[in-house]
Design a protein around this motif. Sequence first.
Motif, PDB file in Angstrom:
ATOM      1  N   GLU A 224     -18.303  23.874  17.467  1.00  0.00           N
ATOM      2  CA  GLU A 224     -17.945  22.540  16.990  1.00  0.00           C
ATOM      3  C   GLU A 224     -19.128  21.598  17.164  1.00  0.00           C
ATOM      4  O   GLU A 224     -19.783  21.601  18.210  1.00  0.00           O
ATOM      5  CB  GLU A 224     -16.743  21.997  17.764  1.00  0.00           C
ATOM      6  CG  GLU A 224     -16.298  20.610  17.305  1.00  0.00           C
ATOM      7  CD  GLU A 224     -15.083  20.100  18.072  1.00  0.00           C
ATOM      8  OE1 GLU A 224     -14.162  19.576  17.433  1.00  0.00           O
ATOM      9  OE2 GLU A 224     -15.062  20.251  19.312  1.00  0.00           O
TER      10      GLU A 224
ATOM     11  N   GLN B 292     -13.843  27.866  22.092  1.00  0.00           N
ATOM     12  CA  GLN B 292     -14.719  26.923  21.393  1.00  0.00           C
ATOM     13  C   GLN B 292     -15.819  26.440  22.324  1.00  0.00           C
ATOM     14  O   GLN B 292     -15.593  26.212  23.507  1.00  0.00           O
ATOM     15  CB  GLN B 292     -13.920  25.716  20.899  1.00  0.00           C
ATOM     16  CG  GLN B 292     -14.732  24.715  20.077  1.00  0.00           C
ATOM     17  CD  GLN B 292     -13.965  23.427  19.867  1.00  0.00           C
ATOM     18  OE1 GLN B 292     -13.980  22.529  20.693  1.00  0.00           O
ATOM     19  NE2 GLN B 292     -13.263  23.344  18.737  1.00  0.00           N
TER      20      GLN B 292
ATOM     21  N   GLU C  93     -15.348  29.593  18.208  1.00  0.00           N
ATOM     22  CA  GLU C  93     -15.569  28.504  17.279  1.00  0.00           C
ATOM     23  C   GLU C  93     -16.666  27.599  17.813  1.00  0.00           C
ATOM     24  O   GLU C  93     -16.672  27.235  18.996  1.00  0.00           O
ATOM     25  CB  GLU C  93     -14.280  27.693  17.098  1.00  0.00           C
ATOM     26  CG  GLU C  93     -14.384  26.586  16.058  1.00  0.00           C
ATOM     27  CD  GLU C  93     -13.085  25.806  15.908  1.00  0.00           C
ATOM     28  OE1 GLU C  93     -12.578  25.709  14.776  1.00  0.00           O
ATOM     29  OE2 GLU C  93     -12.581  25.306  16.933  1.00  0.00           O
TER      30      GLU C  93
ATOM     31  N   VAL D  24     -16.556  22.284  12.265  1.00  0.00           N
ATOM     32  CA  VAL D  24     -16.270  23.512  12.996  1.00  0.00           C
ATOM     33  C   VAL D  24     -16.526  24.745  12.132  1.00  0.00           C
ATOM     34  O   VAL D  24     -16.400  24.717  10.913  1.00  0.00           O
ATOM     35  CB  VAL D  24     -14.804  23.547  13.500  1.00  0.00           C
ATOM     36  CG1 VAL D  24     -14.574  22.460  14.543  1.00  0.00           C
ATOM     37  CG2 VAL D  24     -13.814  23.399  12.356  1.00  0.00           C
TER      38      VAL D  24
END
Length: 329
Positions: free
Chosen positions: A238, A175, A236, A229
């Motif tokens: 965010e 992420q 990912e 997200v």
Amino acid sequence: MKGEIKQICILVEDLEQAMKNYWEKFGIGPWDIRHFTPETVRDFYVQKEHIEEGFDFICAVTWEGDVEYELIQPIKGPNIYWEHLEKFGSGLHHFKIVIPDDQELKEYVQELEAKGLKVTQTGWIDNDVHYYVDSYEQLGLTIELGNGGKIGEASEVYPGKGAESTISHKQNIRQIALVVDDAEKYMRNYAYYLGIDGWDVRHFTPDKIREFYVNGENITEGFDFICAVKWVGDMEIEIIQPIEGPNIYWEFLKQNGPGFHHVKDIYPDDEIKEECGRLSEYGVRVMQTGWIDGDSHYYMSTQDLLHMVIEFGNGGKIDPPDYVYYSDK
């Protein structure tokens, strides 16, 4: 979005010290080091000006799993890094989208330019080309696009070629996160410029988060922050907007404005506890932690060592979002 996110870059003012911290305290490395100079870079343009002499910046790279870390220190001459360092100091600068086909890459860059994101720097080193686009205002960070082409062997390696770390933990970066002052604006912009749409949006409030601690204090009421997200391939993205109450995001916004805040390393809870204990020997502490459903998060105070925040998390299952945001573009 076309291509894949394959690189995370941190600009630094002292490359040697940064590599030392990454290697000795986190086991990240060895680092391939290259000077980008008129002898190694061709077709080098900064703000559309062809630069043929008098420039030097150092790039050190290493792969951690399937994500490449890059540390860049400018040395002399024109480049886009000086202004960012002067404004923010050492810290996260960009992520890189890799599109292997040169023609497809060029066309995608042209698409972004047609939408208003101008190319600020480009050049070739061996078979590798890079294009930086000025997307900070729209996306909260700089975007780099490249073909991931093959580059010749590095002239230097830190701490040495084939060096093996004594630290057992290997990162699993899944992420990249922005902290912003208007989540809807950035979701809309990511949809328009990069085609990233359909964001899972949740309000993190006392009825959603348990065992929520900020700087060691258990916060049980009066807080709210938005987390949106979206998975893009194996990464990912965010977007976080603080709304009220204590959290670590307010200070970042105050100091930097909206921007690239942290990367997230996903692995099991028992290993997270071990790593938190090990890092405490270096003065690294948990700044914020909590649980939402089966998912845990631990923000670590790694800024002084890594020039960025690392979030640890178990990647646990979370209940459906409050809503899904789709942009009208």
